[in-house]
Design a protein around this motif. Structure first.
Motif, PDB file in Angstrom:
ATOM      1  N   LYS A 193       1.176  -0.682   0.269  1.00 25.00           N
ATOM      2  CA  LYS A 193      -0.127   0.048  -0.156  1.00 25.00           C
ATOM      3  C   LYS A 193       0.876   1.525   0.060  1.00 25.00           C
ATOM      4  O   LYS A 193       0.930   2.205  -0.452  1.00 25.00           O
ATOM      5  CB  LYS A 193      -0.860  -0.191   1.232  1.00 25.00           C
ATOM      6  N   ALA A 194       1.748   1.594   0.213  1.00 21.65           N
ATOM      7  CA  ALA A 194       2.726   2.159   0.750  1.00 21.65           C
ATOM      8  C   ALA A 194       3.320   2.655  -0.769  1.00 21.65           C
ATOM      9  O   ALA A 194       3.784   3.706  -0.991  1.00 21.65           O
ATOM     10  CB  ALA A 194       3.741   1.660   1.874  1.00 21.65           C
ATOM     11  N   GLU A 195       3.858   1.867  -1.395  1.00 22.29           N
ATOM     12  CA  GLU A 195       4.201   1.604  -3.099  1.00 22.29           C
ATOM     13  C   GLU A 195       2.943   2.450  -3.569  1.00 22.29           C
ATOM     14  O   GLU A 195       3.908   2.642  -4.776  1.00 22.29           O
ATOM     15  CB  GLU A 195       4.769   0.082  -3.874  1.00 22.29           C
ATOM     16  N   ARG A 196       1.752   1.421  -3.777  1.00 24.02           N
ATOM     17  CA  ARG A 196       0.139   2.333  -4.911  1.00 24.02           C
ATOM     18  C   ARG A 196       0.775   3.961  -4.394  1.00 24.02           C
ATOM     19  O   ARG A 196       0.330   4.751  -5.388  1.00 24.02           O
ATOM     20  CB  ARG A 196      -0.349   1.624  -4.293  1.00 24.02           C
ATOM     21  N   GLU A 197       0.997   4.465  -2.925  1.00 21.76           N
ATOM     22  CA  GLU A 197       1.354   5.085  -2.141  1.00 21.76           C
ATOM     23  C   GLU A 197       2.019   6.322  -3.728  1.00 21.76           C
ATOM     24  O   GLU A 197       2.183   7.221  -3.576  1.00 21.76           O
ATOM     25  CB  GLU A 197       1.147   5.841  -0.845  1.00 21.76           C
ATOM     26  N   VAL A 225      -0.965  15.532  -4.737  1.00 17.83           N
ATOM     27  CA  VAL A 225       0.089  15.660  -4.060  1.00 17.83           C
ATOM     28  C   VAL A 225       0.013  15.752  -2.286  1.00 17.83           C
ATOM     29  O   VAL A 225       0.974  14.793  -1.649  1.00 17.83           O
ATOM     30  CB  VAL A 225       1.177  16.703  -4.336  1.00 17.83           C
ATOM     31  N   VAL A 226      -0.651  16.515  -2.037  1.00 12.69           N
ATOM     32  CA  VAL A 226      -0.511  17.654  -1.031  1.00 12.69           C
ATOM     33  C   VAL A 226      -1.284  15.745  -0.064  1.00 12.69           C
ATOM     34  O   VAL A 226      -0.879  15.602   1.339  1.00 12.69           O
ATOM     35  CB  VAL A 226      -1.134  17.887   0.029  1.00 12.69           C
ATOM     36  N   ALA A 227      -2.758  14.851  -0.276  1.00 20.25           N
ATOM     37  CA  ALA A 227      -3.380  13.954   0.264  1.00 20.25           C
ATOM     38  C   ALA A 227      -2.892  12.751   0.543  1.00 20.25           C
ATOM     39  O   ALA A 227      -2.167  12.313   1.398  1.00 20.25           O
ATOM     40  CB  ALA A 227      -4.114  14.175  -0.515  1.00 20.25           C
ATOM     41  N   HIS A 228      -1.811  12.119  -0.557  1.00 21.90           N
ATOM     42  CA  HIS A 228      -0.988  10.899  -0.864  1.00 21.90           C
ATOM     43  C   HIS A 228       0.416  11.217  -0.610  1.00 21.90           C
ATOM     44  O   HIS A 228       0.241  10.089   0.266  1.00 21.90           O
ATOM     45  CB  HIS A 228      -1.012  10.831  -2.735  1.00 21.90           C
ATOM     46  N   SER A 229       0.716  12.238   0.086  1.00 19.86           N
ATOM     47  CA  SER A 229       1.740  12.402   0.334  1.00 19.86           C
ATOM     48  C   SER A 229       1.647  12.149   1.907  1.00 19.86           C
ATOM     49  O   SER A 229       2.806  11.235   2.311  1.00 19.86           O
ATOM     50  CB  SER A 229       3.070  14.292   0.763  1.00 19.86           C
ATOM     51  N   ALA A 230       1.146  12.744   2.241  1.00 20.81           N
ATOM     52  CA  ALA A 230       0.511  12.454   4.147  1.00 20.81           C
ATOM     53  C   ALA A 230      -0.359  11.096   4.618  1.00 20.81           C
ATOM     54  O   ALA A 230       0.516  10.154   4.771  1.00 20.81           O
ATOM     55  CB  ALA A 230      -0.821  13.157   4.040  1.00 20.81           C
ATOM     56  N   ILE A 231      -0.585  10.333   3.081  1.00 23.64           N
ATOM     57  CA  ILE A 231      -0.877   8.400   3.080  1.00 23.64           C
ATOM     58  C   ILE A 231       0.803   8.242   3.101  1.00 23.64           C
ATOM     59  O   ILE A 231       0.385   7.112   3.544  1.00 23.64           O
ATOM     60  CB  ILE A 231      -2.325   8.319   2.302  1.00 23.64           C
ATOM     61  N   LEU A 232       1.280   8.498   2.267  1.00 22.13           N
ATOM     62  CA  LEU A 232       2.828   7.767   2.015  1.00 22.13           C
ATOM     63  C   LEU A 232       3.720   7.790   3.682  1.00 22.13           C
ATOM     64  O   LEU A 232       3.784   6.984   3.833  1.00 22.13           O
ATOM     65  CB  LEU A 232       3.391   7.791   1.141  1.00 22.13           C
ATOM     66  N   ARG A 233       3.602   8.753   3.569  1.00 22.46           N
ATOM     67  CA  ARG A 233       4.233   9.103   5.040  1.00 22.46           C
ATOM     68  C   ARG A 233       3.639   8.339   5.997  1.00 22.46           C
ATOM     69  O   ARG A 233       4.987   7.862   6.965  1.00 22.46           O
ATOM     70  CB  ARG A 233       4.290  11.082   5.852  1.00 22.46           C
ATOM     71  N   ILE A 234       2.618   8.277   6.539  1.00 22.39           N
ATOM     72  CA  ILE A 234       2.030   6.689   7.504  1.00 22.39           C
ATOM     73  C   ILE A 234       2.368   5.750   6.979  1.00 22.39           C
ATOM     74  O   ILE A 234       2.591   5.038   7.767  1.00 22.39           O
ATOM     75  CB  ILE A 234       0.725   7.360   7.683  1.00 22.39           C
ATOM     76  N   ARG A 235       1.889   5.581   5.559  1.00 18.63           N
ATOM     77  CA  ARG A 235       2.042   3.816   5.007  1.00 18.63           C
ATOM     78  C   ARG A 235       3.475   2.965   4.919  1.00 18.63           C
ATOM     79  O   ARG A 235       3.803   2.379   5.361  1.00 18.63           O
ATOM     80  CB  ARG A 235       1.335   3.803   3.981  1.00 18.63           C
TER      81      ARG A 235
END
Length: 189
Positions: free
Chosen positions: A68-72, A88-98
């Motif tokens: 899921k992190a790689e998908r982000e 970029v902003v929303a999915h960067s947040a999700i990527l940082r978490i995942r």
């Protein structure tokens, strides 16, 4: 300073939405503590909201060799290429978490080629970026390169589908001027 509108198109009142859409939005709010603006903006067109999130979930919530992190990572890199502020902003947040990394999302958003990622992830993003910017040029050598890094043909499909889907999302978000929620900026830092 006035707060920018969520979208240049009308944003419906949650109370007036079809039950399934209202329930989904409220479930997201309960989980995250806020309603991501993309949900409010896309609720303007209920049938399209349903189709959009059904395909989003099929691509982004599946388990498999692409985490899921790689998908982000794919979303952040291709959304950056498409200059989509919201994604970029929303999915960067999700990527940082995942990814459990406060830095990788920023690195990928600016220049994934300089990011602290694996060679496998670099090959994945090279392919995703080609799909996002020059899909007409994708050929057998691109698939062969992915296979050299352990990806299957199904993985290539997933990478391409994520890049293509977020091309749609990026364009809609840009046309609608969907603003990122303030909450996204601090998440996972």
């Amino acid at each position: 300073m006035t707060t920018p509108a969520v979208s240049r198109f009308p944003v419906p009142d949650i109370a007036n939405l079809p039950d399934d859409i209202r329930e989904r939005i409220l479930a997201v709010q309960e989980k995250s503590g806020f309603i991501p603006n993309v949900f409010l903006a896309l609720a303007y067109r209920p049938d399209e909201f349903r189709a959009f999130f059904a395909y989003h979930d099929a691509l982004m919530e599946k388990t498999g060799p692409i985490t899921k992190a790689e998908r982000e990572m794919i979303v952040v890199a291709t959304s950056s290429a498409n200059q989509c502020l919201y994604c970029v902003v929303a999915h960067s947040a999700i990527l940082r978490i995942r990814a459990k990394s406060p830095h990788v999302a920023d690195q990928i958003a600016v220049n994934y080629r300089k990011a602290d990622i694996t060679p496998r992830q670099m090959a994945m993003l090279d392919f995703a970026m080609k799909v996002a910017t020059r899909a007409f040029a994708v050929g057998e050598t691109d698939i062969a390169t992915l296979k050299e890094h352990g990806f299957t043909e199904d993985d290539a499909w997933d990478i391409a589908a994520i890049a293509a889907f977020f091309g749609l999302s990026n364009r809609l978000a840009n046309v609608a001027s969907i603003r990122p929620n303030e909450e996204f900026y601090a998440m996972g830092r």
